[in-house]
Design a protein around this motif. Structure first.
Motif, PDB file in Angstrom:
ATOM      1  N   UNK A   1     -17.596  10.624 -30.814  1.00 36.91           N
ATOM      2  CA  UNK A   1     -16.998   9.912 -31.498  1.00 36.91           C
ATOM      3  C   UNK A   1     -15.053   9.599 -30.741  1.00 36.91           C
ATOM      4  N   UNK A   2     -14.537  10.102 -30.234  1.00 39.07           N
ATOM      5  CA  UNK A   2     -13.722  10.571 -30.098  1.00 39.07           C
ATOM      6  C   UNK A   2     -13.938   9.413 -28.253  1.00 39.07           C
ATOM      7  N   UNK A   3     -15.458   8.957 -27.736  1.00 41.55           N
ATOM      8  CA  UNK A   3     -14.769   8.578 -26.500  1.00 41.55           C
ATOM      9  C   UNK A   3     -15.665   7.321 -26.892  1.00 41.55           C
ATOM     10  N   UNK A   4     -16.122   7.068 -28.242  1.00 39.42           N
ATOM     11  CA  UNK A   4     -15.666   5.599 -28.239  1.00 39.42           C
ATOM     12  C   UNK A   4     -14.727   5.224 -28.815  1.00 39.42           C
ATOM     13  N   UNK A   5     -14.615   3.766 -27.664  1.00 39.02           N
ATOM     14  CA  UNK A   5     -13.422   3.481 -27.379  1.00 39.02           C
ATOM     15  C   UNK A   5     -12.904   2.808 -29.137  1.00 39.02           C
TER      16      UNK A   5
ATOM     17  N   UNK B   1     -13.833  20.615 -31.737  1.00 39.77           N
ATOM     18  CA  UNK B   1     -13.963  19.284 -32.978  1.00 39.77           C
ATOM     19  C   UNK B   1     -15.839  19.388 -33.112  1.00 39.77           C
ATOM     20  N   UNK B   2     -16.144  18.859 -34.474  1.00 36.57           N
ATOM     21  CA  UNK B   2     -17.859  18.776 -33.956  1.00 36.57           C
ATOM     22  C   UNK B   2     -18.702  18.287 -33.005  1.00 36.57           C
ATOM     23  N   UNK B   3     -19.973  18.237 -33.261  1.00 36.79           N
ATOM     24  CA  UNK B   3     -20.508  17.342 -31.983  1.00 36.79           C
ATOM     25  C   UNK B   3     -20.220  15.912 -32.098  1.00 36.79           C
ATOM     26  N   UNK B   4     -20.748  15.013 -34.122  1.00 34.96           N
ATOM     27  CA  UNK B   4     -20.293  14.428 -34.274  1.00 34.96           C
ATOM     28  C   UNK B   4     -18.657  13.679 -33.039  1.00 34.96           C
ATOM     29  N   UNK B   5     -17.648  14.378 -33.908  1.00 39.10           N
ATOM     30  CA  UNK B   5     -16.624  13.916 -33.255  1.00 39.10           C
ATOM     31  C   UNK B   5     -16.266  14.063 -31.929  1.00 39.10           C
TER      32      UNK B   5
ATOM     33  N   UNK C   1      -7.769  11.554 -39.835  1.00 37.55           N
ATOM     34  CA  UNK C   1      -8.284   9.798 -39.475  1.00 37.55           C
ATOM     35  C   UNK C   1      -8.726  10.157 -37.785  1.00 37.55           C
ATOM     36  N   UNK C   2      -9.404   8.995 -37.557  1.00 31.98           N
ATOM     37  CA  UNK C   2      -9.198   9.403 -35.664  1.00 31.98           C
ATOM     38  C   UNK C   2      -8.340   9.589 -34.775  1.00 31.98           C
TER      39      UNK C   2
ATOM     40  N   UNK D   1     -21.839   7.308 -24.318  1.00 30.08           N
ATOM     41  CA  UNK D   1     -22.122   7.552 -25.405  1.00 30.08           C
ATOM     42  C   UNK D   1     -21.742   5.939 -25.587  1.00 30.08           C
ATOM     43  N   UNK D   2     -21.266   4.904 -24.453  1.00 26.52           N
ATOM     44  CA  UNK D   2     -21.270   3.415 -24.357  1.00 26.52           C
ATOM     45  C   UNK D   2     -21.342   3.676 -23.499  1.00 26.52           C
ATOM     46  N   UNK D   3     -21.426   2.373 -22.608  1.00 25.49           N
ATOM     47  CA  UNK D   3     -22.048   1.597 -21.327  1.00 25.49           C
ATOM     48  C   UNK D   3     -21.052   1.808 -20.557  1.00 25.49           C
ATOM     49  N   UNK D   4     -20.582   2.615 -19.645  1.00 27.75           N
ATOM     50  CA  UNK D   4     -19.646   2.440 -18.701  1.00 27.75           C
ATOM     51  C   UNK D   4     -19.984   2.180 -17.095  1.00 27.75           C
TER      52      UNK D   4
END
Lengths: 349, 241
Positions: free
Chosen positions: B102-106, B95-99, A203-204, B151-154
């Motif tokens: 995604x970690x940085x996407x709040x 972790x993969x590139x995708x993961x 999961x996340x 990956x998200x506006x900061x």
């Protein structure tokens, strides 16, 4: 299947085949391997899969070294033991015992987590060791409640007792007694808990744990509160270990320090995690199965080898069943040497 | 000068018994790329880590968008809108590139339009989307680390030596990516050892020595004054790439 395994497939044909063989063996153990000892071994594998997976959630996925895992396992065992012994062999007291044990475990895990996760890994490990030792002494001293060093035997609800017969006629030559039902209770709960653990690590939340394991500063710089995540992981892991203790208590119908709180069990868990492969829950299945089988059948195998080599000098003494721990140690050293990332890590490469 | 987004006033930082920053004063205007230059050991990386709260300032004040963040916890500073790219390709290798992204996407999911923009800047990330980040090349890891920050506006990007150890061709890719980020209006504080890259990117510049800012001005002024460069930066800055 994708949803069931949370998208975390074995990623190796050989590994998939071994896992399926273990699943098949455990699912049909009462029919494939009749007798008390094989069923006992199968039940122990089921319980240890949960226990080792819960420890891997801490060590392999979060990078937390804890020696208090058997304490949570013991709390599960004692929760059921005290409830069934004090209030009688009914489902209600059993549920009460499980809920109380889970509550105690989660509160203790949270306290240990909040107090200790801010310190460096080695100090955290030492604190958990001290707390686990203190709990073992406490369980031994409170003999009026726990049975002390002798532990306590108790009766379980009627349908789980060996004397209970579900079917009049045997099924595939096996009488469906309360013991078989008890085994399937252990097997199904272990399977559900394992799939739940797979869901958690994929999961996340599980991704954040893995990020923290790799570099907690980087995870903090991304906005994640490391202490909060580590504390939640500690509580989840403690909860799972508690349920593993509950399963073992129901299976054995006995709870004592040797079967739950012993440091030897902690060492076994560590060995199973390392042999199976850290950071892969499938490693818990392989490690628990292999280690439990070796613990139970290595002596038998060595007795046969010793007999077969009776005429050859030295070999019968070398393979004498009393030396099984030596050979278990040799097997461990070899497995770490040839599979430094564990069996699952090696097979997945 | 545009509105000041980040302001450091008299910031001191101690690491253990070592006194690293001795009263840093620094302004980062909104919408500009400010270069932070200096010799090895001048305190550039410590300045970025102090802004992020990874080392606590023992004295002085750090304000971001008018708010005092001197004593704030690192996750709160990140949530406030500061993204940090540490040196040495700070990715999560398992972790993969995708993961990693995604970690940085709040909110736990990436905006598809933003992802397309990131892929436009760093096409290699799309190619290796499902691979473990640990198997990427050095340049690709650095691209991933920067992609994770944007990956998200900061409000503000803190980037620590993004070209360190990279091949010249990859450095040119990186410079192009930062130019695009500038054009998109991002505010960036960039620590750099490669003076050629710094000249091509910087709007403003601050030079550190021995834990202090010893020069602040525009990059154009510094680029034109070889004597000033030699006096402030010495031979340690890499001007040959």
């Amino acid at each position: 299947m994708n949803s069931l395994l949370s998208g975390d497939f074995p990623r190796s044909r050989l590994l998939a085949a071994i896992l399926l063989a273990i699943l098949f063996g455990l699912a049909f153990a009462p029919f494939l391997f009749p007798g008390a000892q094989p069923l006992n071994v199968a039940a122990k594998i089921c319980v240890f899969v949960v226990l080792v997976a819960s420890y891997d959630l801490l060590l392999g996925y979060t990078g937390i070294v804890s020696f208090a895992h058997t304490m949570f396992y013991g709390i599960g065992g004692y929760g059921v033991s005290i409830a069934l012994y004090s209030f009688g062999p009914e489902w209600g007291p059993m549920a009460l015992g499980i809920i109380a044990a889970l509550a105690v475990s989660v509160v203790l895990a949270l306290m240990i987590g909040l107090l200790s996760l801010r310190v460096r890994a080695i100090f955290f490990a030492m604190i958990t060791l001290a707390v686990a030792s203190a709990f073992a002494v406490l369980a031994s001293q409170l003999s009026w409640l726990t049975g002390g060093e002798d532990g306590r035997s108790y009766r379980v609800p009627e349908v789980l007792r060996p004397g209970f017969r579900l079917l009049e006629e045997p099924l595939f030559g096996v009488a469906i007694t309360g013991k078989i039902l008890s085994y399937y209770l252990v097997f199904s709960v272990a399977l559900v808990l394992f799939l739940l653990a797979l869901r958690i690590v994929n999961s996340p939340f599980g991704r954040v744990l893995q990020a923290i394991r790799e570099n907690d500063f980087r995870a903090e710089a991304l906005g994640y509160r490391v202490v909060v995540y580590r504390s939640i992981a500690t509580c989840l892991s403690a909860g799972m270990a508690t349920l593993a203790g509950v399963l073992m208590a129901l299976w054995l119908r006995y709870t004592g320090p040797d079967t739950t709180l012993s440091f030897a069990i902690m060492i076994d868990i560590l060995l199973m995690v390392v042999i199976g492969g850290m950071g892969t829950l499938y490693g818990a299945v392989i490690g628990a199965a292999l280690f439990t089988l070796a613990q139970n059948y290595l002596q038998v195998l060595m007795a046969q080898v010793s007999e077969a080599t009776a005429g050859i000098p030295l070999l019968p003494q070398l393979f004498h069943p009393d030396r099984w721990l030596l050979w278990l140690g040799v097997l461990f050293v070899l497995s770490v040497y040839f599979f430094p990332t564990g069996i699952v890590g090696r097979l997945r490469r | 000068m545009s509105e000041v987004l980040l302001r450091l006033e008299g910031v001191h930082t101690h690491i253990g018994r070592y006194h690293i920053l001795h009263g840093v004063d620094l302004l980062v205007p909104r919408g500009e790329l400010t270069m932070l230059l200096g010799r090895n050991g001048a305190g550039k990386s410590t300045t970025l880590r102090t802004i992020m709260g990874l080392w606590k300032a023992s004295e002085g004040r750090i304000s971001f968008g008018g708010q005092d963040i001197t004593a704030a916890a690192t996750p709160d500073i990140a949530q406030a809108g500061i993204a940090y790219v540490p040196e040495n390709m700070g990715i999560f290798a398992d972790l993969t590139v995708r993961e990693n992204l995604i970690l940085a996407a709040r909110r736990g999911e990436i905006d598809p339009a933003r992802l397309r923009w990131v892929f436009g800047l760093f096409p290699a990330l799309e190619t290796f989307w499902s691979l473990a980040a640990g198997v990427l090349s050095g340049g690709q890891k650095q691209m991933l680390a920067i992609a994770r920050a944007i990956i998200e506006p900061r409000e503000l990007l803190l980037v620590d030596e993004p070209t360190k150890g990279l091949a010249p061709a990859i450095i040119m890719n990186m410079i192009s990516a930062f130019r695009e980020l500038k054009a998109a209006g991002e505010t960036i504080l960039l620590v750099e050892q490669n003076f050629t890259a710094a000249k091509m990117l910087g709007d403003g510049v601050a030079i550190m020595d021995d834990g202090r800012i010893v020069h602040a001005g525009t990059m154009a002024e510094l680029a034109e004054d070889a004597g000033l460069q030699q006096r402030l930066l010495g031979p340690s800055m890499d001007t040959h790439q």
